[in-house]
Write an enzyme that holds these catalytic residues in place. Structure first.
Site: not given
Ligand code: GLN
Length: 481
Positions: A168, A144, A69
């Protein structure tokens, strides 16, 4: 099956039996990237092939092509969190997980796309274009870590690593039909991970099945003196927990998680998984997590507060892009900060910085941030109570299958609600995994989430592996050409 469609454990067996070499797998992976990457956009940067060919160690323990990532530092490589503000930033050192992977001979294929600074659930907030779901290119891959999960699902990498702050790793794994595991907070070093919300972030493995997840977690896990929140607790060999046996296990089903609005196909998929595990000898009971309704609000206060503080460092001085204000209009140092951040951050990042700064500002700190922390404790207490009588909890990973690109992009609130099932594990620090448990009629994957007690990742492997032994889902591959 092509080499790039295999799991790492199959590849390692083939290498051992001299049926293929690590270079064969590497070449097959790159050939496939050439064919499908234009359609998927899983990567923000693919490592040039010649960079790595010569460095493949055919005798290494795991010479496996892996996507990283874009928020995990690789020395001397651009690392940008898919943000314009970090364009041109070259990491001065390796994240601890990168050093660990390097020691096993893993091969870095590239940095994978993500929502900018990991803010999002669809990878649509990336400044490097949206990633497409390999099962249906009109749909999002989740987020994400959508680039990482799409890379594995599209057979453009054998393994990937992602980060999970509120889901995410698990939510995009569920949308892409792969296995994504968020370890216990402190299990995997965060050193070299660009911070989103430091008290919630964890790095974890993204793979095609539970066996690979155990192999990869074996590499990633462990104490790191460079991370003050790293836990100095022995790491078991997770492959020892890959046993086909759930007899006598008690599993909780939280009634608050089977809410209205959950897609009936998701519900059916998860219920079938529960029936199947019952047949294998696990017993299920309804449990209650009464503070679940506050989880999304609590998460978006705690996470944005920490994010606003973490992102204060991107001011055009030390990292990445610097934008000067127009000379006639503005001249002060503060104007350079403003211009850099105004141009460098995307819309969602600005929304979160504003929300977080507001929650932390004097006068509001007690009402929002402090209250958020208190509710966080209540959510953790609910889980502790359930784990007094249950070995694990099973839920859907996400209320829906992958939605269409653009469907929720203009409605942040409905996007935030898609995290409802995943964030409790981050707020309470417990480990959780998402694994495929079927497909919708439209051909999109459905994800099953298993949660366990802190530092009991073994339980996730035990249940997940048993489930896999009875089902074909983890063996399905996308057929993009
Ligand atoms: N979807 C969640 C957010 O927008 C989680 C994001 C994540 O785990 N980095 O914050």
């Amino acid at each position: 099956m092509n080499y790039n469609e295999l799991t790492a454990h199959e590849i390692l067996e083939n290498i051992k039996a001299k049926k293929c070499s690590a270079s064969d797998v590497y070449n097959a992976t790159y050939e496939h990237i050439d064919k499908v990457e234009d359609k998927v956009n899983a990567y923000v940067r693919v490592a040039p092939k010649e960079d790595t060919t010569s460095s493949i160690d055919e005798t290494a323990s795991t010479p496996i092509p892996i996507a990283i990532k874009d928020n995990i530092c690789i020395e001397n490589k651009e690392t940008t969190c898919s943000s314009q503000i970090l364009k041109g930033f070259t990491a001065p050192y390796n994240a601890t997980v990168i050093d660990k992977l390097k020691n096993t001979g893993a091969i870095f294929v590239g940095h994978a796309n993500m929502d900018e600074f990991a803010f999002g659930s669809s990878t649509e907030n990336s400044s490097c274009g949206v990633t497409h779901n390999p099962w249906n290119l009109n749909h999002v891959p989740g987020g994400s870590s959508g680039g990482s999960t799409a890379a594995v699902a599209a057979n453009e990498a054998i393994w990937a690593i992602g980060s999970d702050t509120g889901g995410s790793i698990r939510q995009p794994a569920s949308f892409c039909g792969v296995v994504g595991l968020k370890p216990t907070y402190g299990r995997v070093s965060r050193y070299g991970l660009l911070a989103f919300a430091s008290s919630l972030d964890q790095i974890g493995p993204i793979t095609k099945d539970m066996t690979d997840s155990a192999l990869l977690l074996n590499i990633l896990a462990g104490y790191d003196p460079m991370d003050s929140t790293s836990a100095n607790i022995d790491v078991p060999d997770y492959t020892q927990s890959l046993v086909n046996d759930v007899k006598g296990l008690k599993i909780g089903i939280p009634k608050e998680f089977f809410i209205d609005g959950i897609d009936p196909e998701v519900k059916d998929g998860v219920n079938e998984a529960i029936e199947l595990l019952k047949k294998q000898g696990a017993s299920f009971q309804e449990v209650s997590l009464p503070h679940t309704e506050y989880a999304v609000a609590t998460y978006y206060i705690v996470a944005t507060a920490e994010a606003s503080s973490n992102l204060a460092r991107y001011d055009g001085v030390q990292y990445g892009q610097r934008k000067m204000a127009s000379e006639t209009r503005k001249t002060k140092l503060v104007d350079m900060y403003e211009e850099t951040r105004a141009q460098g951050f995307g819309e969602e990042t600005k929304r979160r910085v504003m929300l977080g700064t507001y929650c932390l500002s004097s006068g509001y700190y007690d009402d929002y941030y402090l209250k958020g922390l208190k509710v966080r404790t209540l959510i953790k207490n609910d889980l502790d109570k359930v784990f007094e009588e249950c070995d694990a909890i099973i839920t859907p990973t996400s209320p829906t299958t992958a939605f269409k690109i653009g469907e929720k992009a203009k409605d942040p609130l409905s996007m935030y609600l898609s995290d409802i099932f995943t964030i409790s594990a981050n707020l309470s620090g417990i480990p959780a995994v998402s694994l495929p448990c079927g497909f919708s009629k439209a051909g999109l994957p459905i994800g099953l989430q298993i949660m366990a007690k802190p530092f009991d990742e073994q339980m996730l492997f035990k249940i997940g592996y048993t489930y896999e032994q009875q089902t074909p889902w983890h063996k399905k591959r996308t057929q993009l050409t």
